[in-house]
Design an enzyme around this catalytic site. Structure first.
Site, PDB file in Angstrom:
ATOM      1  CB  CYS A   1      -2.704  -9.281  -2.090  1.00  0.00           C
ATOM      2  SG  CYS A   1      -4.035  -8.115  -2.137  1.00  0.00           S
TER       3      CYS A   1
ATOM      4  N   GLY B   1       0.849  -0.871  -0.180  1.00  0.00           N
ATOM      5  CA  GLY B   1      -0.038  -0.181  -0.320  1.00  0.00           C
ATOM      6  C   GLY B   1       0.667   1.427   0.265  1.00  0.00           C
TER       7      GLY B   1
ATOM      8  CG  HIS C   1      -7.477 -10.053  -5.031  1.00  0.00           C
ATOM      9  ND1 HIS C   1      -8.401  -9.593  -4.871  1.00  0.00           N
ATOM     10  CD2 HIS C   1      -6.393  -9.834  -3.925  1.00  0.00           C
ATOM     11  CE1 HIS C   1      -8.014  -8.522  -3.683  1.00  0.00           C
ATOM     12  NE2 HIS C   1      -6.847  -9.144  -3.310  1.00  0.00           N
TER      13      HIS C   1
HETATM   14  P1  NAD Z   1      -5.535  -2.747   8.519  1.00  0.00           P
HETATM   15  O1  NAD Z   1      -5.847  -2.042   8.412  1.00  0.00           O
HETATM   16  O2  NAD Z   1      -5.643  -4.596   8.239  1.00  0.00           O
HETATM   17  O3  NAD Z   1      -3.940  -3.257   9.987  1.00  0.00           O
HETATM   18  C1  NAD Z   1      -3.882  -1.478   9.864  1.00  0.00           C
HETATM   19  C2  NAD Z   1      -3.218  -1.620  11.201  1.00  0.00           C
HETATM   20  O4  NAD Z   1      -2.491  -0.825  11.323  1.00  0.00           O
HETATM   21  C3  NAD Z   1      -4.864  -1.759  12.377  1.00  0.00           C
HETATM   22  O5  NAD Z   1      -4.682  -2.486  13.055  1.00  0.00           O
HETATM   23  C4  NAD Z   1      -4.439   0.321  12.687  1.00  0.00           C
HETATM   24  O6  NAD Z   1      -5.711   0.032  13.182  1.00  0.00           O
HETATM   25  C5  NAD Z   1      -3.068  -0.251  12.863  1.00  0.00           C
HETATM   26  N1  NAD Z   1      -2.758   1.382  12.412  1.00  0.00           N
HETATM   27  C6  NAD Z   1      -3.761   2.654  11.976  1.00  0.00           C
HETATM   28  N2  NAD Z   1      -2.387   3.214  11.974  1.00  0.00           N
HETATM   29  C7  NAD Z   1      -2.219   3.547  12.983  1.00  0.00           C
HETATM   30  C8  NAD Z   1       0.177   4.144  13.225  1.00  0.00           C
HETATM   31  N3  NAD Z   1       0.070   5.488  13.284  1.00  0.00           N
HETATM   32  N4  NAD Z   1       0.382   3.206  13.888  1.00  0.00           N
HETATM   33  C9  NAD Z   1       0.793   2.365  13.801  1.00  0.00           C
HETATM   34  N5  NAD Z   1      -0.578   1.224  13.654  1.00  0.00           N
HETATM   35  C10 NAD Z   1      -2.096   1.943  12.963  1.00  0.00           C
HETATM   36  O7  NAD Z   1      -4.709  -3.193   6.491  1.00  0.00           O
HETATM   37  P2  NAD Z   1      -3.867  -4.253   6.179  1.00  0.00           P
HETATM   38  O8  NAD Z   1      -5.044  -5.316   5.274  1.00  0.00           O
HETATM   39  O9  NAD Z   1      -3.088  -5.280   7.155  1.00  0.00           O
HETATM   40  O10 NAD Z   1      -2.629  -3.342   4.909  1.00  0.00           O
HETATM   41  C11 NAD Z   1      -1.716  -3.146   5.575  1.00  0.00           C
HETATM   42  C12 NAD Z   1      -0.635  -2.986   4.942  1.00  0.00           C
HETATM   43  O11 NAD Z   1      -1.091  -4.114   3.933  1.00  0.00           O
HETATM   44  C13 NAD Z   1      -1.229  -2.189   3.294  1.00  0.00           C
HETATM   45  O12 NAD Z   1       0.015  -0.918   3.296  1.00  0.00           O
HETATM   46  C14 NAD Z   1      -2.074  -3.279   2.435  1.00  0.00           C
HETATM   47  O13 NAD Z   1      -1.481  -1.836   1.187  1.00  0.00           O
HETATM   48  C15 NAD Z   1      -1.036  -4.127   2.804  1.00  0.00           C
HETATM   49  N6  NAD Z   1      -1.718  -4.999   2.541  1.00  0.00           N
HETATM   50  C16 NAD Z   1      -3.389  -5.573   2.329  1.00  0.00           C
HETATM   51  C17 NAD Z   1      -3.824  -7.251   1.802  1.00  0.00           C
HETATM   52  C18 NAD Z   1      -4.820  -7.215   2.682  1.00  0.00           C
HETATM   53  O14 NAD Z   1      -5.689  -7.552   1.610  1.00  0.00           O
HETATM   54  N7  NAD Z   1      -5.883  -6.532   3.567  1.00  0.00           N
HETATM   55  C19 NAD Z   1      -2.871  -7.767   1.104  1.00  0.00           C
HETATM   56  C20 NAD Z   1      -1.625  -7.445   0.565  1.00  0.00           C
HETATM   57  C21 NAD Z   1      -0.955  -6.331   1.365  1.00  0.00           C
END
Ligand code: NAD
Length: 348
Positions: free
Chosen positions: A145, A115, A225
């Site tokens: 992903c 992201g 997906h």
């Molecule tokens: P998510 O929203 O599930 O988790 C993010 C976490 O970070 C949450 O627990 C949130 O409370 C916390 N957070 C928010 N602000 C914060 C801060 N300032 N400091 C510390 N923690 C904080 O997000 P996710 O889906 O796990 O995505 C995380 C990253 O992984 C993103 O870059 C996303 O693009 C990438 N990603 C997500 C997926 C997916 O399908 N979910 C797959 C691959 C990559």
């Protein structure tokens, strides 16, 4: 500072990806999970604490919120950074970049997620495509992903027969389980309403030479997906040669509908729920009967479990940055520790 000879790992952001990466790092024989950073005292924070994982917070304001909720934290992120060799940043899109200065100043190696913009790290990473490029670097970005899924099949087929160009249509899941406010509920939304989607450029952060076009839509499902992928190869390849290349990749599952009865994503996740923690499927799934080859062109349908496909990649990125092992060995170690490679009932 390695703890008891292991690489000390912290995870900032304990959501869909962070919780899984923390779990996976804790299972590796050469890593120690030192703690995770949470912003809110919710069920995930309470579960981490009850599992014995030290929970840290961004600052004093969050520590106070935790105290009011009856939860005692282990310190702030600055305290955690003093204890770790590598921090895996799994905060929401764009938030990771706001932490990169803090990680640098702490002298800690950092892994970011897809992201973030590619410029957040020294290298964009996909273990089976470019592990060596990340060895010894201070930062890496594990691509998203969908990009990880595309790179898994592209690199498997490229190593075996050579890939000249790729065209892919991506059908994306709308939300993860805990995202109660995301849609769509009743639409197929072009994502974005133009071509190419950003995934083509993201694949090129790892394979800059590849001619690739992608288009994407979002549909109302949470499970996986699905991609329809067409590749122009460097020479002719039979269907069997392509299937062999995919089958011999350590992170691809070729699933036969006629043998397993699996015809869609819900059956993949249903099967995984009975034998895998959380029902995760970190392998790329390729539907065997969808593989078609005609001269130097091949096409197939693949599925990506968005919540888990990048988890082994993060573990391998930790090894690459810290120089713990070479790519082949790291992939083997990670797969063994996480039980990746065979999914009984789906792989034969
Ligand atoms: P998510 O929203 O599930 O988790 C993010 C976490 O970070 C949450 O627990 C949130 O409370 C916390 N957070 C928010 N602000 C914060 C801060 N300032 N400091 C510390 N923690 C904080 O997000 P996710 O889906 O796990 O995505 C995380 C990253 O992984 C993103 O870059 C996303 O693009 C990438 N990603 C997500 C997926 C997916 O399908 N979910 C797959 C691959 C990559």
């Amino acid at each position: 500072m390695a703890v008891r000879g292991k690489v000390a790992v912290g995870v900032n952001g304990y959501g869909t990806i962070g919780r899984r990466v923390a779990w996976a790092a804790g299972l590796q024989p050469d890593m120690e999970l030192v703690g995770v950073v949470k912003t809110k005292p919710d069920y995930a924070a309470a579960q981490a604490m009850s599992a014995g994982i030290p929970v840290y917070v961004p600052g004093e304001a969050e520590a106070e919120r935790f105290r009011k909720a009856g939860l005692e934290v282990s310190g702030t992120i600055r305290d955690l950074l003093r204890e770790v060799d590598v921090i895996v940043d799994a905060t929401p899109d764009g938030v990771g970049a706001t932490y990169s200065k803090l990680y640098r100043e702490a002298g800690v190696k950092a892994i970011f997620q897809g992201g973030e913009e590619a410029s957040v790290a020294q290298v964009s990473f996909s273990a089976l495509c470019n592990y060596d490029e990340a060895v010894g670097k201070d930062s890496a970005r594990v691509v998203s992903c969908n990009t990880t899924g595309l790179l898994r099949s592209i690199c498997a087929i490229n190593s075996a027969v050579g890939v000249r160009a790729v065209n892919a249509f991506l059908v994306r899941r709308a939300a993860d389980m805990h995202e109660v406010k995301r849609g769509p509920i009743n639409s197929v939304v072009l994502n974005p309403p133009r071509v190419p989607s950003h995934h083509a450029g993201d694949v090129r952060t790892v394979l800059p030479w590849l001619d690739i076009t992608t288009a994407a839509v979002v549909v109302p499902t949470t499970l996986m997906h699905v991609h329809y992928v067409t590749m122009k190869l460097k020479g002719n390849a039979s269907r069997e040669e392509v299937l062999d290349a995919l089958r011999s990749s350590p992170r691809v599952l070729v699933v036969s509908a006629s043998k397993s009865g699996v015809e869609g994503t819900s059956q993949i996740i249903d099967a995984a729920r009975h034998i895998r923690p959380r029902g995760d499927v970190p392998e790329l799934v390729v539907f065997e009967e969808s593989v078609l080859s005609k001269g130097d062109e091949v096409s197939f349908i693949q599925a990506v479990h968005q919540e888990s496909i990048v988890v082994p990649e993060n573990v391998d990125a930790i090894r690459a940055l810290t120089g713990l092992s070479d790519g082949e060995q790291s992939v083997k170690l990670t797969n063994y520790a996480l039980g990746i490679g065979k999914l009984p009932g789906l792989s034969f």
